[in-house]
Structure formats: C-alpha cells, structure tokens
Design a protein around this motif. Structure first.
Motif, PDB file in Angstrom:
ATOM      1  N   VAL A  10      10.401  42.315  73.849  1.00 30.48           N
ATOM      2  CA  VAL A  10       9.207  43.575  73.594  1.00 30.48           C
ATOM      3  C   VAL A  10       9.099  43.320  72.206  1.00 30.48           C
ATOM      4  CG1 VAL A  10       9.010  45.960  73.197  1.00 30.48           C
ATOM      5  CG2 VAL A  10      10.573  45.276  74.951  1.00 30.48           C
ATOM      6  N   TYR A  11      10.115  43.640  71.090  1.00 35.44           N
ATOM      7  CA  TYR A  11       9.337  43.119  70.262  1.00 35.44           C
ATOM      8  C   TYR A  11       8.864  42.499  69.385  1.00 35.44           C
ATOM      9  CZ  TYR A  11      13.777  46.631  69.708  1.00 35.44           C
ATOM     10  OH  TYR A  11      14.427  47.712  69.889  1.00 35.44           O
ATOM     11  N   GLU A  12       8.859  41.105  69.641  1.00 40.08           N
ATOM     12  CA  GLU A  12       8.005  40.035  69.264  1.00 40.08           C
ATOM     13  C   GLU A  12       6.471  40.081  69.897  1.00 40.08           C
ATOM     14  OE1 GLU A  12       9.803  36.329  70.436  1.00 40.08           O
ATOM     15  OE2 GLU A  12      12.032  37.550  70.639  1.00 40.08           O
ATOM     16  N   SER A  83       4.357  49.122  67.415  1.00 38.62           N
ATOM     17  CA  SER A  83       3.862  47.466  66.742  1.00 38.62           C
ATOM     18  C   SER A  83       3.974  47.602  65.805  1.00 38.62           C
ATOM     19  CB  SER A  83       2.796  46.666  67.531  1.00 38.62           C
ATOM     20  OG  SER A  83       2.378  45.610  68.178  1.00 38.62           O
ATOM     21  N   GLU A  84       3.354  48.555  64.615  1.00 36.73           N
ATOM     22  CA  GLU A  84       2.651  47.791  63.210  1.00 36.73           C
ATOM     23  C   GLU A  84       4.382  47.629  62.359  1.00 36.73           C
ATOM     24  OE1 GLU A  84       0.326  47.241  61.293  1.00 36.73           O
ATOM     25  OE2 GLU A  84      -0.858  47.145  63.810  1.00 36.73           O
ATOM     26  N   ASN A 116      13.764  53.056  61.866  1.00 38.48           N
ATOM     27  CA  ASN A 116      14.832  53.557  62.562  1.00 38.48           C
ATOM     28  C   ASN A 116      14.933  52.661  64.477  1.00 38.48           C
ATOM     29  OD1 ASN A 116      15.444  55.650  64.717  1.00 38.48           O
ATOM     30  ND2 ASN A 116      15.330  57.241  64.449  1.00 38.48           N
ATOM     31  N   LEU A 117      16.256  51.569  64.245  1.00 41.23           N
ATOM     32  CA  LEU A 117      16.361  50.876  65.250  1.00 41.23           C
ATOM     33  C   LEU A 117      16.442  51.668  67.045  1.00 41.23           C
ATOM     34  CD1 LEU A 117      16.687  48.246  66.078  1.00 41.23           C
ATOM     35  CD2 LEU A 117      18.862  48.132  66.039  1.00 41.23           C
ATOM     36  N   SER A 122      14.120  52.762  71.750  1.00 42.07           N
ATOM     37  CA  SER A 122      13.621  53.866  73.135  1.00 42.07           C
ATOM     38  C   SER A 122      12.847  52.954  73.406  1.00 42.07           C
ATOM     39  CB  SER A 122      14.157  55.247  72.334  1.00 42.07           C
ATOM     40  OG  SER A 122      13.521  56.461  73.722  1.00 42.07           O
ATOM     41  N   GLN A 123      11.618  53.327  72.806  1.00 41.51           N
ATOM     42  CA  GLN A 123      10.318  52.846  72.503  1.00 41.51           C
ATOM     43  C   GLN A 123      10.552  51.574  73.832  1.00 41.51           C
ATOM     44  OE1 GLN A 123       8.463  55.191  72.585  1.00 41.51           O
ATOM     45  NE2 GLN A 123       7.363  55.428  70.609  1.00 41.51           N
ATOM     46  N   ALA A 124      10.999  50.006  73.175  1.00 42.78           N
ATOM     47  CA  ALA A 124      11.648  49.338  74.410  1.00 42.78           C
ATOM     48  C   ALA A 124      11.887  49.255  75.229  1.00 42.78           C
ATOM     49  CB  ALA A 124      12.307  48.200  73.378  1.00 42.78           C
TER      50      ALA A 124
END
Length: 144
Positions: A10-12, A83-84, A116-117, A122-124
């Motif tokens: 998701v981060y990618e 995303s940004e 804030n990981l 949580s978003q991921a």
C-alpha cells in the motif's frame, strides 16, 4: 483472490500515485517503477487484473501497481494527503537494502520523515480491508 499482498505494498502504491507514475488508459495502465528503471502494464477488465510486476506475475497477489490502479479507479480508499507523505521514495533500492523486509523499509522512511506510522498503518489497514472485500481475480496475463 488466492493470495494477499503484504500491507507494505500500500505504501508503495501511495508513492507511485504521489509521484504521478501511474498513467491510466482504456483497459490498462502504465506504471513506472520507483527507480525509473522499469515500467509495468496493469490490464483490467471487470474484476480481472493482471500485471507484469514481479509480485503480481510471480507471487499471484496484487502488487503495488495493481493496488495503485484500484485506488485511481475508486475501488480502494485513496487518501491523497497520506499518499503525499510517502512521495519520492526509491522502494527498489530501499527494499533491496533491507533484503526485502518491507516492514523495516517502511519504518526507516517513517522515522526519517517523522511520519506518524501508527496513523499510516491504520490508513493502510483500511485499504487492505477494502481489498479483501473485492471480488478480484488476479491473472498472469489478461487479454483485452
């Protein structure tokens, strides 16, 4: 979907979207790799998706190019602000330096950037939950 991707994909996908590396077309999308060395083609028709990125093609789960396309199609949640935060990351190099321990790579970026990981995770997780609800069929090749 037979296999599920690691949450770090998701981060990618966020990075690919923030870097404007996903170009949508009718029935397919072109996605450039984070190091600019490769380009992947994601094909889609209904709930069927294919991509020539390693994760999708060889592992059989939706890799970051497919996840990014699903976000742009509105099938997965896409938080542009989140995303940004993950913009301009060479995941190819970073994952290699961590021997493909994706969680370590994500943590390194979060620590370096002061992200804030917990919030990002949580978003991921929301994206992954939505992904688990989609009736996706991942194929090696999809003829359109």
């Amino acid at each position: 979907m037979k296999k599920f991707p690691p949450i770090e994909k998701v981060y990618e996908a966020w990075t690919a979207l923030a870097d404007h590396r996903v170009k949508m077309h009718e029935g397919y999308a072109d996605v450039s790799s984070s190091d600019g060395e490769k380009s992947y083609v994601v094909r889609f028709s209904g709930d069927q998706y294919s991509s020539d990125d390693n994760a999708t093609y060889w592992q059989g789960y939706p890799g970051y190019p497919v996840i990014a396309v699903l976000m742009l199609q509105g099938k997965l949640p896409y938080d542009k602000e989140e995303s940004e935060l993950w913009k301009n990351i060479n995941w190819t190099q970073l994952n290699k330096s961590h021997k493909n321990k994706y969680a370590e790579a994500v943590k390194e970026v979060a620590d370096e950037r002061g992200i804030n990981l917990e919030h990002s995770m949580s978003q991921a997780e929301e994206v992954m939950s939505a992904l688990s609800q989609l009736p996706l069929v991942i194929k090696r090749k999809l003829k359109i």
